[in-house]
Design an enzyme around this catalytic site. Structure first.
Site, mmCIF file in Angstrom:
data_model
loop_
_atom_site.group_PDB
_atom_site.id
_atom_site.type_symbol
_atom_site.label_atom_id
_atom_site.label_comp_id
_atom_site.label_asym_id
_atom_site.label_seq_id
_atom_site.Cartn_x
_atom_site.Cartn_y
_atom_site.Cartn_z
ATOM 1 N N GLU A 160 0.919 -1.293 0.032
ATOM 2 C CA GLU A 160 0.049 0.053 0.224
ATOM 3 C C GLU A 160 0.949 1.206 0.045
ATOM 4 O OE1 GLU A 160 -2.996 -0.179 2.964
ATOM 5 O OE2 GLU A 160 -4.327 -1.622 1.628
ATOM 6 N N GLU A 318 -6.648 -7.606 -0.451
ATOM 7 C CA GLU A 318 -7.217 -7.470 0.998
ATOM 8 C C GLU A 318 -8.402 -7.108 1.126
ATOM 9 O OE1 GLU A 318 -4.763 -5.087 3.646
ATOM 10 O OE2 GLU A 318 -3.090 -5.686 2.488
HETATM 11 C C1 GLA Z 1 -3.956 -2.387 5.024
HETATM 12 C C2 GLA Z 1 -2.587 -2.952 5.180
HETATM 13 C C3 GLA Z 1 -2.582 -4.157 5.985
HETATM 14 C C4 GLA Z 1 -3.379 -3.995 7.312
HETATM 15 C C5 GLA Z 1 -4.775 -3.727 6.904
HETATM 16 C C6 GLA Z 1 -5.794 -3.617 7.961
HETATM 17 O O1 GLA Z 1 -4.715 -2.603 4.033
HETATM 18 O O2 GLA Z 1 -1.971 -3.274 3.731
HETATM 19 O O3 GLA Z 1 -1.221 -4.722 6.340
HETATM 20 O O4 GLA Z 1 -2.903 -3.179 8.280
HETATM 21 O O5 GLA Z 1 -4.762 -2.363 6.074
HETATM 22 O O6 GLA Z 1 -7.132 -3.061 7.448
#
Ligand code: GLA
Length: 679
Positions: A160, A318
Site C-alpha cells: 500500500e 485484501e
Molecule cells: C492495510 C494494510 C494491511 C493491514 C490492513 C488492515 O490494508 O495493507 O497491512 O494493515 O490495512 O485493515
C-alpha cells in the site's frame, strides 16, 4: 515523468488453479507448531495463495548485512509441500529500527516540519536515496534467494505505497520535486507561467528557490499544490518501478504487483497512471462501517479497479472477514455479509479473493482486526465462513477469466479530484467522491453496470457517459467527451466541470469552459449555497450545495430554478449534438431529481438494466466468457441480495453455488448470493 494513461497491464495473472483464495500470512508472529497447523487449516479452507513477508525486513535482516532466512525458507517449503502458492513481498514496507537509527535522514516529514519516526510502519521517504538504496538491496536479496522457489507465483512490492505518507515534505522530497519540475517545465520561466507566479510576488528566479507546499501563512499556490500531488504520486510509482525493475531483471518469469487502495477514501495516488507498470492489478478494499450503503461503495471500488486494470481480471488482495481495527467503531460483519462482499468483487472482475490476514494476531496494533482464522479458533462463525467461501470459490472456477461489459462509462480522474477540493474555492463543502457516487448510486440501484474510466479514455461505444464534477480537464479529454456525444451517446456533465486546464488556469469566457460549446450553455457566476440550504426546481424537486447563473446558448432548459435570485434560469439543460445529446446539471440534485434525470437518460440512451424487474437492494452483474457478445451460454449472472427478504430474479441456468437449476427465475434467500451460469 509519468504518462497519464499508459497501456493497461498485460495481466500476467499468478498461476494458481481456479480463482485465487487466501490472505496476508505473517508466520513470523507464531511458533513453528502453529505454522505447521496453519498449512493444514489453509488446506481445509481451500486456500491456494498467501502473501508472505510484507513486514518481515527486521526479522530477515536483524542487523545490517546479517540475514536470517532459515525461518522463511521453512515457511515457503511448507507452503509448497501443502500445494499453496505464494505472493512473496520485497519485505521493504517498513524499515527495521537499525536502519532509521543509523540513517534518520530517511524519515518523512509533514508540511509543518514534524518528522515521522520509527515505531509504527512505513517510516521512510521514498525520495531518500539512502532508503532507496537499502530497499533495492533487500529486494535483490529476496529475488536472488527465492526467485527459483517453486512456491513463488507473484511478487508483492512494498505494501500500500502511500497509505500513511502520501505526501512527504522533507528535504529529500524537495530535491526530488525540483528535479521533477525541471523535467516537466524545462525552464523556470515555464514554471512561473504555469504556476501563475505573477500573483502575490511568487516569481521564481531558479528551480533552487522552489519548495514543497510546506506550512505557509495562507493558501499555497494552487498549481504548486497540484504539481506536488502529481509529483508525490509519481515518486511513489518511481519507487515501485525501481524495485520492480530489480525483480524483472532477476526473475523475469514471475509477475509483479503492488496492492492499490482504489476506493472513494483514497485520493492521492493517480492509479490510472500506475496501471501500465503492474503485471496484474491488485486492490485492497475495506467497508466503511458507518455507511449504510457501504456495499455500493464496494461495487464502485471494484468497478474502478476493473477500470484501472483495463478490463482484465484483477486480484482483491485484501479485505476483511469481519471487523477492522482502525475505524472509530469497528463493526462486525453480519451473517452472509462476508460472502456477499467477496462475491461482489468477483462479480465485477476479481479472479482472486484475499484477506488481511490469515491468522488474527495476538500482539501488535492489529490484534483486534478480524482474520480468516480468529482468536477463538475454528469453532467460530468466522472460520466456518472462511471454509464456506473457499468452497464457493471452487464452485466458481468456470468464471475465471470472464469479463464484465458495460454500456455506461463514468469518467473518474484523480487530478480533477485534487483540483476540485483545493482551498480558496467557491465552497469548502464540495466533495468529489460525493459528486461521483451520487450518479453511480442511481445506476447501481437500477442494476446498470458501469465502467469507471479515466479522463482521456476512448469513449466510443458507450451509450451513456457520465462526467461528474470534472473540474480540470485537458483539451484532449474534453474532446473525447464531445466525440462520444457526436457519435450518438447521451453525455451528462455536472456542475464545476471543465473549469480549468491542467495548470489550474481558468478557461475564460464563461463556465463550464471546456464543455461550454458541447453543452450549449454559458454560466456567468457560481452561486454556492449554505450548508443545508435547498433550491426548488420547477417540477417540485430540489437541489443543494451549488447553483449557477446559467444562460442557454443552444441548449434547451429541461428544469429551471423556481424562486430565489435564479428564478426561471436553467438548472438542467439538454443540447442535441450530432446523433447524441449533451446534458448539463448546474446544481447538486437531490435524490428525487437525480432519479428522474437518470431514468430520462437511460431511456434516451437505450440502456437497459442487467435484468428486468430488479427488486430493491439487490445487486446484479453479469460476467461474460470470451466469445461472441450474444453467447448467453458463456455468461454468469451474479445476484447479491443485500436485503432481509428472499427475492426472485429472472434468469435461466445453473446456480454454480448450489448446483440447482433456475428455470425462468432464481430464488435468492435474504442476505444470500446466487451465481447462475446462464443457458
Ligand atoms: C492495510 C494494510 C494491511 C493491514 C490492513 C488492515 O490494508 O495493507 O497491512 O494493515 O490495512 O485493515
Amino acid at each position: 515523468m509519468t504518462a497519464r494513461h499508459p497501456e493497461p497491464p498485460t495481466a500476467r495473472f499468478p498461476a494458481v488453479p481456479g480463482l485465487a483464495y487466501g490472505g496476508d500470512y505473517n508466520p513470523e508472529q507464531w511458533p513453528v507448531a502453529t505454522q505447521i497447523e496453519d498449512v493444514e487449516l489453509m488446506q481445509q479452507a481451500g486456500v491456494n495463495l498467501v502473501s508472505v513477508g510484507i513486514f518481515s525486513w527486521a526479522m530477515l535482516e536483524p542487523r545490517e548485512g546479517e540475514h536470517d532466512f532459515g525461518w522463511l525458507d521453512a515457511v515457503l517449503d511448507r507452503l509448497h509441500a501443502g500445494g499453496i502458492r505464494v505472493a512473496l513481498a520485497t519485505a521493504t514496507a517498513s524499515p527495521p529500527p537499525w536502519l532509521t537509527r543509523h540513517h534518520p535522514e530517511i524519515l518523512p516529514e509533514l508540511a509543518d516540519g514534524t518528522v515521522l519516526g520509527q515505531g509504527g510502519r512505513q517510516a521512510y521517504a521514498v525520495s531518500s536515496p539512502v532508503f532507496r538504496d537499502y530497499a533495492l538491496r533487500m529486494t535483490r536479496v529476496m529475488a536472488e534467494r527465492y526467485g527459483q522457489h517453486p512456491a513463488v507465483a507473484l511478487w508483492h512490492v512494498d505494501n500500500e505505497l502511500g497509505c500513511h505518507v502520501p505526501h512527504d515534505y522533507s528535504e529529500n522530497a524537495a530535491v526530488a520535486f525540483r528535479r521533477w519540475l525541471e523535467a516537466r517545465y524545462g525552464t523556470v520561466e515555464a514554471l512561473d507561467a504555469a504556476w501563475g507566479t505573477a500573483f502575490w510576488s511568487q516569481r521564481y528566479d531558479s528551480f533552487d528557490e522552489v519548495l514543497p507546499p510546506r506550512a505557509a501563512p495562507t493558501y499555497a499556490n494552487p498549481t504548486q499544490q497540484l504539481d506536488f500531488a502529481r509529483f508525490s504520486s509519481d515518486e511513489l510509482l518511481t519507487h515501485y518501478r525501481a524495485l520492480r525493475d530489480v525483480l524483472r531483471e532477476v526473475t523475469p518469469h514471475i509477475p509483479t504487483t503492488t496492492n492499490l487502495m482504489l476506493s472513494t477514501g483514497t485520493k492521492w495516488m493517480d492509479y490510472f497512471s500506475w496501471a501500465g507498470d503492474l503485471d496484474v492489478v491488485a486492490n485492497d478494499h475495506y467497508l466503511r462501517a458507518r455507511d449504510p450503503e457501504g456495499h455500493v461503495e464496494l461495487s464502485f471500488s471494484a468497478d474502478l479497479t476493473r477500470g484501472v486494470a483495463g478490463g482484465a481480471p484483477w486480484i482483491l488482495m485484501e479485505h476483511s472477514t469481519s471487523a477492522v481495527n482502525w475505524q472509530p467503531r469497528n463493526r462486525t460483519k453480519a451473517p452472509g455479509e462476508m460472502l456477499r462482499n467477496s462475491l461482489a468483487h468477483v462479480a465485477r472482475g476479481a479472479d482472486a479473493v484475499m484477506f488481511f490476514q490469515w491468522r488474527q494476531s495476538a500482539a501488535g496494533a492489529e490484534k483486534y482486526h478480524s482474520a480468516m482464522l480468529p482468536h477463538a479458533g475454528t469453532d467460530t462463525d468466522v472460520w466456518r465462513n472462511t471454509v464456506a467461501l473457499g468452497d464457493a470459490l471452487r464452485r466458481l472456477d468456470p468464471v475465471k477469466g470472464s469479463r464484465v461489459r458495460a454500456d455506461v462509462a463514468l469518467v473518474f480522474d484523480y487530478p480533477a479530484w485534487w483540483g476540485a477540493e483545493l482551498d480558496s474555492h467557491p465552497t469548502q463543502d464540495l466533495r468529489y467522491a460525493d459528486a461521483v457516487m451520487a450518479w453511480y448510486r442511481q445506476l447501481w440501484h437500477r442494476g446498470v453496470t458501469v465502467d469507471v474510466v479515466p479522463a482521456g479514455a476512448d469513449l466510443t461505444g458507450y451509450r451513456l457517459v457520465v462526467v461528474p464534477t470534472l473540474y480540470s480537464v485537458t483539451d484532449d479529454a474534453a474532446e473525447r467527451v464531445a466525440a462520444a456525444a457526436r457519435s450518438g451517446a447521451s453525455v451528462l456533465v455536472t456542475y464545476f466541470s471543465g473549469i480549468v486546464d491542467e495548470h489550474d488556469h481558468v478557461r475564460l469566457g464563461g463556465y463550464p469552459g471546456a464543455f461550454r460549446d458541447l453543452l450549449g450553455v454559458r454560466t456567468e457566476e457560481f452561486w454556492p449555497l449554505d450548508a443545508g440550504e435547498r433550491l426548488a426546481l420547477d417540477d417540485g424537486t430540489t437541489g443543494g450545495l451549488w447553483s449557477e447563473k446559467t444562460h442557454l446558448t443552444g441548449a434547451e432548459a429541461v428544469r429551471t430554478y423556481a424562486g430565489g435570485a435564479l428564478d426561471g434560469l436553467p438548472a438542467v439543460t439538454r443540447h442535441g449534438v450530432g446523433s447524441g445529446a449533451a446534458w448539463y446539471v448546474g446544481t447538486r440534485l437531490d435524490d428525487d431529481a437525480a432519479s428522474r434525470l437518470t431514468d430520462a437518460l437511460l431511456t434516451e440512451a437505450g440502456v437497459a438494466p442487467t435484468v428486468d424487474a430488479l427488486p430493491a437492494g439487490v445487486e446484479v452483474v453479469r460476467r461474460h466468457a470470451a466469445g461472441p457478445v450474444d453467447d448467453a451460454a458463456a455468461a454468469f449472472l451474479f445476484v447479491l441480495n443485500h436485503t432481509a427478504q428472499d427475492v426472485t430474479v429472472p434468469v435461466t441456468g445453473v446456480d454454480l453455488l448450489t448446483g440447482g437449476r433456475a428455470e425462468g427465475e432464481v430464488r435468492v434467500p435474504a442476505h444470500g448470493v446466487a451465481v447462475v451460469q446462464e443457458g
